[in-house]
Design a protein around this motif. Structure first.
Motif, PDB file in Angstrom:
ATOM      1  N   LEU A   1     -15.267  -5.180   8.302  1.00  0.00           N
ATOM      2  CA  LEU A   1     -13.764  -4.772   8.826  1.00  0.00           C
ATOM      3  C   LEU A   1     -13.457  -3.314   8.325  1.00  0.00           C
ATOM      4  O   LEU A   1     -12.566  -3.136   7.744  1.00  0.00           O
ATOM      5  N   PRO A   2     -14.455  -2.255   8.582  1.00  0.00           N
ATOM      6  CA  PRO A   2     -13.978  -0.750   8.312  1.00  0.00           C
ATOM      7  C   PRO A   2     -12.924  -0.301   8.983  1.00  0.00           C
ATOM      8  O   PRO A   2     -12.667  -0.645  10.013  1.00  0.00           O
ATOM      9  N   LEU A   3     -12.206   0.384   8.329  1.00  0.00           N
ATOM     10  CA  LEU A   3     -10.791   1.026   8.512  1.00  0.00           C
ATOM     11  C   LEU A   3     -10.945   2.501   9.140  1.00  0.00           C
ATOM     12  O   LEU A   3     -11.847   3.353   8.575  1.00  0.00           O
ATOM     13  N   THR A   4     -10.532   2.637  10.509  1.00  0.00           N
ATOM     14  CA  THR A   4     -10.561   4.130  10.880  1.00  0.00           C
ATOM     15  C   THR A   4      -9.036   4.479  10.930  1.00  0.00           C
ATOM     16  O   THR A   4      -8.286   4.141  11.659  1.00  0.00           O
ATOM     17  N   ALA A   5      -8.678   5.137   9.996  1.00  0.00           N
ATOM     18  CA  ALA A   5      -7.566   5.684   9.711  1.00  0.00           C
ATOM     19  C   ALA A   5      -7.332   6.441   8.633  1.00  0.00           C
ATOM     20  O   ALA A   5      -8.250   6.701   7.870  1.00  0.00           O
ATOM     21  N   ARG A   6      -6.129   7.268   8.531  1.00  0.00           N
ATOM     22  CA  ARG A   6      -5.637   7.801   7.327  1.00  0.00           C
ATOM     23  C   ARG A   6      -4.554   7.188   6.560  1.00  0.00           C
ATOM     24  O   ARG A   6      -3.956   6.301   7.072  1.00  0.00           O
ATOM     25  N   ILE A   7      -4.878   7.068   5.193  1.00  0.00           N
ATOM     26  CA  ILE A   7      -3.894   6.472   4.224  1.00  0.00           C
ATOM     27  C   ILE A   7      -3.273   7.484   3.362  1.00  0.00           C
ATOM     28  O   ILE A   7      -3.939   8.485   2.638  1.00  0.00           O
ATOM     29  N   TYR A   8      -2.159   7.547   3.581  1.00  0.00           N
ATOM     30  CA  TYR A   8      -1.263   8.774   3.013  1.00  0.00           C
ATOM     31  C   TYR A   8      -0.728   8.263   1.678  1.00  0.00           C
ATOM     32  O   TYR A   8      -0.464   8.906   0.507  1.00  0.00           O
ATOM     33  N   HIS A   9      -0.459   6.971   1.610  1.00  0.00           N
ATOM     34  CA  HIS A   9       0.160   6.401   0.411  1.00  0.00           C
ATOM     35  C   HIS A   9      -0.028   5.064   0.120  1.00  0.00           C
ATOM     36  O   HIS A   9      -0.021   4.196   1.262  1.00  0.00           O
ATOM     37  N   LEU A  10      -0.367   4.433  -0.980  1.00  0.00           N
ATOM     38  CA  LEU A  10      -0.661   3.046  -1.211  1.00  0.00           C
ATOM     39  C   LEU A  10      -0.172   2.300  -2.450  1.00  0.00           C
ATOM     40  O   LEU A  10      -0.457   3.293  -3.346  1.00  0.00           O
ATOM     41  N   VAL A  11       0.842   1.552  -2.439  1.00  0.00           N
ATOM     42  CA  VAL A  11       1.329   1.057  -3.734  1.00  0.00           C
ATOM     43  C   VAL A  11       0.946  -0.531  -3.732  1.00  0.00           C
ATOM     44  O   VAL A  11       1.472  -1.199  -2.508  1.00  0.00           O
ATOM     45  N   VAL A  12       0.289  -1.134  -4.606  1.00  0.00           N
ATOM     46  CA  VAL A  12       0.275  -2.614  -4.485  1.00  0.00           C
ATOM     47  C   VAL A  12       0.795  -3.019  -5.864  1.00  0.00           C
ATOM     48  O   VAL A  12       0.625  -2.521  -7.045  1.00  0.00           O
ATOM     49  N   ARG A  13       1.684  -4.089  -5.901  1.00  0.00           N
ATOM     50  CA  ARG A  13       2.613  -4.482  -6.760  1.00  0.00           C
ATOM     51  C   ARG A  13       2.510  -6.051  -6.976  1.00  0.00           C
ATOM     52  O   ARG A  13       2.427  -6.516  -5.836  1.00  0.00           O
ATOM     53  N   PHE A  14       2.125  -6.771  -8.344  1.00  0.00           N
ATOM     54  CA  PHE A  14       2.184  -8.142  -8.307  1.00  0.00           C
ATOM     55  C   PHE A  14       3.228  -8.281  -9.362  1.00  0.00           C
ATOM     56  O   PHE A  14       3.435  -7.567 -10.322  1.00  0.00           O
ATOM     57  N   GLY A  15       4.322  -9.299  -8.946  1.00  0.00           N
ATOM     58  CA  GLY A  15       5.266  -9.729  -9.556  1.00  0.00           C
ATOM     59  C   GLY A  15       6.744 -10.293  -8.806  1.00  0.00           C
ATOM     60  O   GLY A  15       6.367 -10.356  -7.593  1.00  0.00           O
ATOM     61  N   ALA A  16       7.699 -10.418  -9.545  1.00  0.00           N
ATOM     62  CA  ALA A  16       8.718 -11.186  -8.840  1.00  0.00           C
ATOM     63  C   ALA A  16       9.196 -10.417  -7.411  1.00  0.00           C
ATOM     64  O   ALA A  16       8.753  -9.212  -7.399  1.00  0.00           O
ATOM     65  N   ASN A  17       9.367 -11.230  -6.569  1.00  0.00           N
ATOM     66  CA  ASN A  17       9.967 -10.725  -5.353  1.00  0.00           C
ATOM     67  C   ASN A  17      10.870  -9.653  -5.513  1.00  0.00           C
ATOM     68  O   ASN A  17      11.747  -9.547  -6.266  1.00  0.00           O
ATOM     69  N   LEU A  18      10.914  -8.533  -4.583  1.00  0.00           N
ATOM     70  CA  LEU A  18      11.691  -7.477  -4.852  1.00  0.00           C
ATOM     71  C   LEU A  18      13.027  -7.870  -3.937  1.00  0.00           C
ATOM     72  O   LEU A  18      12.868  -8.408  -2.884  1.00  0.00           O
ATOM     73  N   THR A  19      13.980  -7.091  -4.378  1.00  0.00           N
ATOM     74  CA  THR A  19      15.224  -7.118  -3.385  1.00  0.00           C
ATOM     75  C   THR A  19      14.997  -6.365  -2.381  1.00  0.00           C
ATOM     76  O   THR A  19      14.373  -5.385  -2.311  1.00  0.00           O
ATOM     77  N   ALA A  20      15.872  -6.600  -1.036  1.00  0.00           N
ATOM     78  CA  ALA A  20      16.039  -5.802  -0.265  1.00  0.00           C
ATOM     79  C   ALA A  20      16.253  -4.259  -0.387  1.00  0.00           C
ATOM     80  O   ALA A  20      15.461  -3.551   0.336  1.00  0.00           O
ATOM     81  N   SER A  21      17.154  -3.769  -1.424  1.00  0.00           N
ATOM     82  CA  SER A  21      17.194  -2.639  -1.652  1.00  0.00           C
ATOM     83  C   SER A  21      16.077  -1.896  -2.385  1.00  0.00           C
ATOM     84  O   SER A  21      15.833  -0.744  -2.158  1.00  0.00           O
ATOM     85  N   VAL A  22      15.503  -2.656  -3.029  1.00  0.00           N
ATOM     86  CA  VAL A  22      14.196  -1.875  -3.734  1.00  0.00           C
ATOM     87  C   VAL A  22      13.054  -1.675  -2.771  1.00  0.00           C
ATOM     88  O   VAL A  22      12.397  -0.925  -2.671  1.00  0.00           O
ATOM     89  N   ILE A  23      12.806  -2.639  -1.642  1.00  0.00           N
ATOM     90  CA  ILE A  23      11.845  -2.802  -0.750  1.00  0.00           C
ATOM     91  C   ILE A  23      12.223  -1.411   0.133  1.00  0.00           C
ATOM     92  O   ILE A  23      11.261  -0.562   0.208  1.00  0.00           O
ATOM     93  N   SER A  24      13.444  -1.262   0.427  1.00  0.00           N
ATOM     94  CA  SER A  24      13.961  -0.042   1.260  1.00  0.00           C
ATOM     95  C   SER A  24      13.643   1.232   0.550  1.00  0.00           C
ATOM     96  O   SER A  24      13.010   2.039   1.124  1.00  0.00           O
TER      97      SER A  24
END
Length: 190
Positions: free
Chosen positions: A153-176
């Motif tokens: 499953l190789p990706l044909t794309a550009r990745i400009y930004h990537l953040v992966v976080r593990f932990g409590a669900n974020l609020t809608a405001s923080v996601i935004s």
């Protein structure tokens, strides 16, 4: 990291001066050391320019095969998808068609015990509340970026930004706020 020079994505700068990693859709990928999340909740934020609808490609994935895992990917459909897995795989796809070439802010949200898998594409959310099976934390695994397990499953794309976080669900405001930061680095107007 990527030990094999031919499999390294290349760093480039677009016409607007934004840096990105270019994945060739053949053999490019990166991986992290093993991460032990210690939780069953995850959030992934990616600024991506999808360049092909020819095949499904992994943007980022923790755990492969039978492991408890979470991922976001581009699809040949052409859509974008988010997956979360306890002992049961639950997938959700974007509500709209995102035919290549397209630049988007893609957010994947996973919560095994909360039976939540969501994908947000440019702020528009689609949710699947299917039962993810036996409760447990996401598996200890590397995060693969640009290819599943470094083999498929190789990706044909550009990745400009990537953040992966593990932990409590974020609020809608923080996601935004996280999506706004990703949009600024990607050149997307939300």
């Amino acid at each position: 990291t990527q030990a094999t020079a031919a499999s390294r994505p290349t760093y480039q700068v677009d016409a607007s001066g934004r840096g990105y990693l270019s994945f060739d859709g053949v053999d490019d990928f990166l991986l992290t050391p093993t991460i032990t999340p210690g939780t069953d909740k995850a959030q992934m934020f990616a600024g991506v320019r999808k360049l092909s609808d020819a095949a499904t490609g992994i943007i980022a994935e923790l755990g492969i095969g039978g492991n408890y895992g979470v991922r976001i990917s581009s699809s040949a459909a052409p859509t974008l998808a988010s997956v979360s897995r306890g002992t049961v795989v639950i997938t959700v796809q974007s509500a709209s068609i995102y035919a290549a070439p397209v630049t988007a802010v893609v957010t994947g949200l996973g919560d095994i015990s909360g039976d939540l898998v969501a994908i947000r594409t440019n702020g528009i959310q689609v949710t699947n509340n299917g039962d993810q099976g036996t409760l447990g934390n996401y598996a200890a695994s590397p995060i693969y970026i640009g290819r599943r397990g470094g083999t498929t499953l190789p990706l044909t794309a550009r990745i400009y930004h990537l953040v992966v976080r593990f932990g409590a669900n974020l609020t809608a405001s923080v996601i935004s706020k996280a999506e706004s930061q990703t949009a600024a680095k990607t050149g997307v107007v939300l």
